[in-house]
Design a protein around this motif. Structure first.
Motif, mmCIF file in Angstrom:
data_model
loop_
_atom_site.group_PDB
_atom_site.id
_atom_site.type_symbol
_atom_site.label_atom_id
_atom_site.label_comp_id
_atom_site.label_asym_id
_atom_site.label_seq_id
_atom_site.Cartn_x
_atom_site.Cartn_y
_atom_site.Cartn_z
ATOM 1 N N GLY A 127 3.826 70.923 82.157
ATOM 2 C CA GLY A 127 5.055 71.422 81.540
ATOM 3 C C GLY A 127 5.719 72.582 82.266
ATOM 4 O O GLY A 127 6.533 73.290 81.684
ATOM 5 N N THR A 128 5.422 72.794 83.551
ATOM 6 C CA THR A 128 5.946 73.999 84.206
ATOM 7 C C THR A 128 7.293 73.750 84.878
ATOM 8 O O THR A 128 7.676 72.619 85.155
ATOM 9 C CB THR A 128 4.939 74.541 85.246
ATOM 10 O OG1 THR A 128 4.788 73.565 86.279
ATOM 11 C CG2 THR A 128 3.585 74.820 84.618
ATOM 12 N N VAL A 129 7.988 74.860 85.163
ATOM 13 C CA VAL A 129 9.348 74.836 85.699
ATOM 14 C C VAL A 129 9.415 75.771 86.912
ATOM 15 O O VAL A 129 8.860 76.866 86.867
ATOM 16 C CB VAL A 129 10.351 75.310 84.625
ATOM 17 C CG1 VAL A 129 11.777 75.290 85.160
ATOM 18 C CG2 VAL A 129 10.232 74.464 83.364
ATOM 19 N N CYS A 130 10.114 75.333 87.962
ATOM 20 C CA CYS A 130 10.106 76.126 89.196
ATOM 21 C C CYS A 130 11.502 76.165 89.815
ATOM 22 O O CYS A 130 12.057 75.105 90.137
ATOM 23 C CB CYS A 130 9.091 75.493 90.161
ATOM 24 S SG CYS A 130 8.620 76.533 91.531
ATOM 25 N N PHE A 131 12.062 77.342 90.001
ATOM 26 C CA PHE A 131 13.417 77.491 90.559
ATOM 27 C C PHE A 131 14.438 76.709 89.725
ATOM 28 O O PHE A 131 15.415 76.196 90.248
ATOM 29 C CB PHE A 131 13.483 77.005 92.008
ATOM 30 C CG PHE A 131 12.697 77.842 92.961
ATOM 31 C CD1 PHE A 131 13.144 79.104 93.336
ATOM 32 C CD2 PHE A 131 11.495 77.392 93.496
ATOM 33 C CE1 PHE A 131 12.416 79.891 94.226
ATOM 34 C CE2 PHE A 131 10.762 78.174 94.388
ATOM 35 C CZ PHE A 131 11.227 79.427 94.759
ATOM 36 N N GLY A 132 14.193 76.585 88.416
ATOM 37 C CA GLY A 132 15.128 75.880 87.544
ATOM 38 C C GLY A 132 14.939 74.360 87.555
ATOM 39 O O GLY A 132 15.588 73.646 86.795
ATOM 40 N N PHE A 133 14.075 73.870 88.433
ATOM 41 C CA PHE A 133 13.752 72.435 88.474
ATOM 42 C C PHE A 133 12.350 72.227 87.883
ATOM 43 O O PHE A 133 11.606 73.184 87.667
ATOM 44 C CB PHE A 133 13.796 71.917 89.919
ATOM 45 C CG PHE A 133 15.146 72.061 90.543
ATOM 46 C CD1 PHE A 133 16.198 71.199 90.172
ATOM 47 C CD2 PHE A 133 15.412 73.046 91.476
ATOM 48 C CE1 PHE A 133 17.460 71.336 90.737
ATOM 49 C CE2 PHE A 133 16.675 73.194 92.040
ATOM 50 C CZ PHE A 133 17.704 72.340 91.669
ATOM 51 N N ALA A 187 2.559 73.511 99.755
ATOM 52 C CA ALA A 187 2.031 73.111 98.442
ATOM 53 C C ALA A 187 3.094 73.328 97.366
ATOM 54 O O ALA A 187 3.273 72.491 96.469
ATOM 55 C CB ALA A 187 0.762 73.903 98.118
ATOM 56 N N ILE A 188 3.803 74.444 97.447
ATOM 57 C CA ILE A 188 4.850 74.714 96.448
ATOM 58 C C ILE A 188 5.966 73.680 96.574
ATOM 59 O O ILE A 188 6.444 73.120 95.579
ATOM 60 C CB ILE A 188 5.394 76.148 96.612
ATOM 61 C CG1 ILE A 188 4.314 77.158 96.220
ATOM 62 C CG2 ILE A 188 6.660 76.344 95.773
ATOM 63 C CD1 ILE A 188 4.638 78.596 96.566
ATOM 64 N N ILE A 189 6.380 73.407 97.801
ATOM 65 C CA ILE A 189 7.433 72.400 98.010
ATOM 66 C C ILE A 189 6.964 71.035 97.509
ATOM 67 O O ILE A 189 7.713 70.313 96.835
ATOM 68 C CB ILE A 189 7.816 72.343 99.506
ATOM 69 C CG1 ILE A 189 8.433 73.687 99.916
ATOM 70 C CG2 ILE A 189 8.785 71.205 99.767
ATOM 71 C CD1 ILE A 189 8.677 73.822 101.409
ATOM 72 N N ASN A 190 5.717 70.707 97.783
ATOM 73 C CA ASN A 190 5.183 69.430 97.288
ATOM 74 C C ASN A 190 5.211 69.350 95.768
ATOM 75 O O ASN A 190 5.453 68.274 95.204
ATOM 76 C CB ASN A 190 3.752 69.215 97.795
ATOM 77 C CG ASN A 190 3.730 68.579 99.184
ATOM 78 O OD1 ASN A 190 4.696 67.936 99.595
ATOM 79 N ND2 ASN A 190 2.629 68.781 99.899
ATOM 80 N N ALA A 242 7.150 66.217 94.000
ATOM 81 C CA ALA A 242 6.373 65.259 93.201
ATOM 82 C C ALA A 242 6.774 65.255 91.729
ATOM 83 O O ALA A 242 6.541 64.273 91.027
ATOM 84 C CB ALA A 242 4.880 65.579 93.323
ATOM 85 N N ALA A 243 7.373 66.340 91.269
ATOM 86 C CA ALA A 243 7.670 66.441 89.833
ATOM 87 C C ALA A 243 8.788 65.490 89.438
ATOM 88 O O ALA A 243 9.585 65.049 90.267
ATOM 89 C CB ALA A 243 8.051 67.878 89.490
ATOM 90 N N VAL A 286 14.257 69.476 81.569
ATOM 91 C CA VAL A 286 14.257 70.049 82.912
ATOM 92 C C VAL A 286 14.302 68.916 83.921
ATOM 93 O O VAL A 286 13.491 67.984 83.866
ATOM 94 C CB VAL A 286 13.002 70.908 83.173
ATOM 95 C CG1 VAL A 286 13.045 71.499 84.570
ATOM 96 C CG2 VAL A 286 12.918 72.028 82.142
ATOM 97 N N ARG A 287 15.273 68.982 84.840
ATOM 98 C CA ARG A 287 15.412 67.937 85.837
ATOM 99 C C ARG A 287 14.527 68.204 87.060
ATOM 100 O O ARG A 287 14.252 69.343 87.409
ATOM 101 C CB ARG A 287 16.855 67.831 86.301
ATOM 102 C CG ARG A 287 17.804 67.309 85.210
ATOM 103 C CD ARG A 287 19.183 67.090 85.794
ATOM 104 N NE ARG A 287 19.068 66.473 87.124
ATOM 105 C CZ ARG A 287 19.941 66.652 88.107
ATOM 106 N NH1 ARG A 287 21.002 67.402 87.926
ATOM 107 N NH2 ARG A 287 19.768 66.083 89.285
ATOM 108 N N ALA A 288 14.117 67.133 87.682
ATOM 109 C CA ALA A 288 13.401 67.271 88.953
ATOM 110 C C ALA A 288 14.405 67.638 90.047
ATOM 111 O O ALA A 288 15.615 67.428 89.899
ATOM 112 C CB ALA A 288 12.705 65.958 89.309
#
Lengths: 348, 348, 348, 348
Positions: free
Chosen positions: D166-172, D317-320, D324-325, D336-338
């Motif tokens: 359920g996590t979110v990263c840079f708004g994606f 790893a972060i970019i992956n 992948a999300a 939340v959009r990928a």
């Protein structure tokens, strides 16, 4: 019994009214003890910085680690943000998780916290596995909440109670102890209180008297006794202090432990948590983006009296834990005697 | 005079041959004292981990900061890399730079160091400005080099000498002190040595005896005396230890200081430097890229005896600095008396 | 030349008036460069938090150590007390001691400091030994004092100047660089400035462009280039911050360094010093014992904008150091070329 | 989908076989995902340093705290003793306690641990409260044990899985990501692997491309988006390293995070855990008192390649985790959009 009843009064500063951490106005302490059957000898102790909603009105706080062989939960957030947002809970090593759940549930259910999604529970421990069947993990989250809601001001019960129910110190029965110091007016008139969960070893010294040697009972004596174990130390003060100077005070608590003969052995979890109850230093949960935190603080130059009070209060709190404790038999029939106070300090 | 001459022998472990830091094989100590006219009362002390080229054969080392109101140069590199590559130099607060120059020049000129372009001088200090006209910054780099090259093994001079020439401790004349402990064979048989430059205050306690109270002379007594000042502490051991466990040992030295009544006041620069002389732990300056460092180390679980030895040796080293010191008059006619040892500890 | 002249403008926040650390009101920068004969290519740079007596009106300050293979003097006292009491001096590795003497002499001789006996000089360095005959230790204390007294506000000279005279960065000529960011009003409107002495390696990336790969010049490329070297970074802000939050800002400067391709290699001395110029946060040398320090501070919750500004200003300051630097030949005929800016960023 | 499928390959070093943390021999990863009804979107991920009894054969380990607004349990003991004795568990903020119970129960019940009374569970978290009804605390200790016992070597599932559900990263949509690097033979030939639970913000940059600006989506953009959130990062290596150099590696992971545009905002819990799988570095639970730990370690001087590999593996790893999300709708209908990978990186 307390040390001063037997003429033992370490240091040169005066104690507060109850000679307890609760002499710091607003501080409350609650115990829950679990003594069941032959094998369960454990409990928990909660220390509340103030009687309000702690999450909404955080207090400046600090953690200092004397020796980190321990499981204190919540330390890194306190160190980063410089504040404490929950009651401080002490318990046994394998019940840390129940301590967290109890503290988190308590916080989530406090009125005003309905939207809260992140809680930093601050839960420390020592290992009571000699007298307590610790692998049973007997404490439930409800026990922790009970310790929190029962917390009160005034005199604090010491010895075999709460988180000190099953602990051992210098080969004698240890437990909860507390003491306080009031600074002279010229040094600010502040109060400093200490509460300990004593569970460690070394070469016992009581206000200078080399009791460990006198009784032939100390670490590495015939390579039999172990110095391991731990000490959780809580320091409270009403002096208006920020996190940096609270951490410096916390560091001095280990000097108080040293004076009792503690050596912070490899297996020790010696953690000190310090906080200030000064209302002017409260950190509100929500602050609008153009508001600054206004804080009137004690300057570095005026900290030394508070350092000395911390050392004295910690030393006496540890000694009090020994004077108050009583003989106990527990897990697998293990037996630990209390310090033979009457013999060592005969009343005239 | 030394503490043991008067029956004062803190702790339960046995001292080494000279009861000095030099009991750790290979360790050498050199002093240079500067007592000139009415106002100059200062000096420097150099401690060498071994007699070879220290830069080429670095020793594992650590720094622990009890209270950081001080100017120790070189600490961050020791903390990052876990090694010491120069002699340790102690001096007065305003001569740190001359200490660095002396140590750097010494290192650059050692045979084999012709290509060296980076040297991490490790130079500590305390403030002798009460007896010494410290603003004169009287020490020259040549004095520092002299202290280094004169360093030797064997008994160590204590009291008003070297970096301790002008220091004050608990209101009495302080200075250089040293002591050592040898662990029993079952605990590894290692030696731990301590050397201190004592210059701090608090409530003096000697092996449990509350001398500060007895003599009515302690910090905040009538708000007159100050607890400020500092203590530099050097811990040496032949136990094979890496930087992490050396730092843990260094941390225990503050527990030894606590037992003498020190409070690590706000103005204190209380720094502990620890190193291991074990040859198997040496860190060569150059290592080919496919070589690993092979190190046989004491495991965490076997550290507690070394911790206890560190506490005892530090406590006794501080006491020795007081027993060895003598009355001194210096800057602006300021006078500091030695601890009245003969009166306090009358020979039978 | 500066990066923005070539369309390179990392980040999303706006720079200040001069895009320099001096955009933070009151901050002054002074350089002294020593280019003599074929072999001497060094210098010093002084950064003053304000134009008054810094010792009497200390500023809140912090030190964060990205990688501690360096000789920064004065760090432990800043970390303990949370303040800076002297100009910040940058120079070469083997002239740290002269930096201390220059800074101490300057401080002792300031009007009002006649009784001062303890000065914590804050002196950082990187190693310019490839272009500079560093073992000569050519700088004198008088050079340092010159850099201090010549410090001024306004635009800051960059590249081969002051402490950046002989430094090398990503295999190109490095040196001094600076930049700043102004936060939007809704985030407080504060200014953050950075100044760097760039002398490190890695895989160069300029505002996202992989120049290291493009030019085939980066760490471990054919195992030829070395990533070693160091970066001293100074962060100034007018935001009212205490030491804890300044340390958190300092920590973010390393994230800015990362964006240029720095890897904080083993041999790096990557130190960040941060301070606040807010007048309300000044720490007076003397305070009567019943006075508290009144400080209005930015709350934790409002720090993120300042963190982002720190990252951006540091990144651009490093890039500016490369754009401003010029070819240099020095010690033993060693030659270092400037980044070929005109070729890489052709003007249309 | 993974970044390299779209030509995105940050850095200059080569990845391992699976480009995953499991390229470090012996490392195993297990996920448990909980997606129930409209509101539960959470899970846990377990990383095992080796397939044996971890408590009996501890691995050298370190924790570095990039920003400490987080609840990582067990950090202080790892920092004190330099070892890890349990699986590493990642989960959501309010299920830390269940993570501890699951890990403790697993450890107590392992054959050979029947007498164990103290377990240091290492449990990290980020806050998935936007997509997950986190106050439900839906994970049970049994879920955690399931993640542990299901752990396996080979390719690692990424994106909306395990602790990244359920996590979110840079708004994606963020989640779990992993990558690895193999050092060239001349630099030791070691493997370094990273695994992240990405849940933070800033100004997204992918291998230098300023996607945050391109898409107009970044921290403080119109003061709408928040940079808060957290990133847990695990670094594994087969290089023989002790705790000190593992901590230095862990510190570099934050430089990798910086390259993706992370700013370690105030509300971030950015914790890095690093360990070595080298069999020669194992720390047995029991050691007789005359045994030393024999350890062949990489010397400081040869660490820089490992630092660079850590930075590159973390960045990828972060970019992956973003590549992948997939889109997700959860708690209170939050969506939340990928990252629109196909649009941003069109295949030719």
């Amino acid at each position: 019994a307390r040390a001063r009843d037997y003429g033992v009064s370490p240091g040169v500063m005066a104690p507060g009214n109850w000679n307890a951490i609760t002499d710091v106005k607003g501080v409350m302490v609650g115990h829950i003890s679990l003594v069941e059957g032959d094998n369960i000898r454990t409990g928990a102790t909660a220390i509340l910085p103030h009687g309000g909603n702690i999450f909404q009105q955080k207090v400046p706080g600090a953690v200092y680690i004397g020796n980190g062989f321990g499981k204190l939960a919540g330390s890194s957030q306190v160190q980063e943000l410089g504040n404490i947002e929950t009651p401080i809970v002490l318990t046994n090593t394998l019940n840390i998780a129940e301590g967290i759940i109890g503290s988190v549930e308590y916080t989530l259910s406090e009125p005003g916290n309905e939207q809260v999604k992140s809680v930093n529970a601050l839960v420390g421990e020592t290992n009571d596995g000699y007298l307590n069947d610790i692998r049973q993990r007997s404490l439930r989250p409800s026990h922790i909440r009970q310790a929190i809601v029962q917390a009160k001001s005034g005199p604090v019960e010491e010895g075999n109670i709460g988180a000190g129910t099953g602990t051992v110190c210098f080969g004698f029965k240890g437990g909860i102890g507390t003491a306080s110091r009031v600074l002279p007016k010229q040094l600010g008139g502040y109060t400093v209180g200490a509460l300990v969960q004593s569970n460690f070893g070394g070469v016992l010294q009581i206000d200078g008297r080399a009791l460990g040697e006198e009784l032939g009972q100390y670490a590495f004596h015939q390579q039999l006794e172990s110095a391991d174990g731990s000490c959780m130390i809580i320091i409270a003060t009403d002096a208006p202090l920020g996190a940096r100077n609270l951490e410096r005070m916390a560091k001095r608590a280990m000097l108080g432990l040293a004076k009792t003969g503690g050596i912070a052995s490899n297996g020790s979890g010696d953690y000190v948590i310090a906080f200030s109850t000064a209302e002017s230093m409260r950190i509100p949960y929500s602050l609008s983006s153009d508001e600054l935190l206004t804080q009137d603080q004690v300057a570095n130059d005026h900290m030394s009296g508070l350092f000395m009070a911390t050392i004295e209060a910690t030393e006496e709190a540890i000694i009090n834990s020994l004077f108050a404790a009583e003989d106990m038999t527990g897990f697998q029939g293990n037996k630990v005697r209390a310090l033979p106070v009457e013999t060592l300090y005969p009343k005239p």
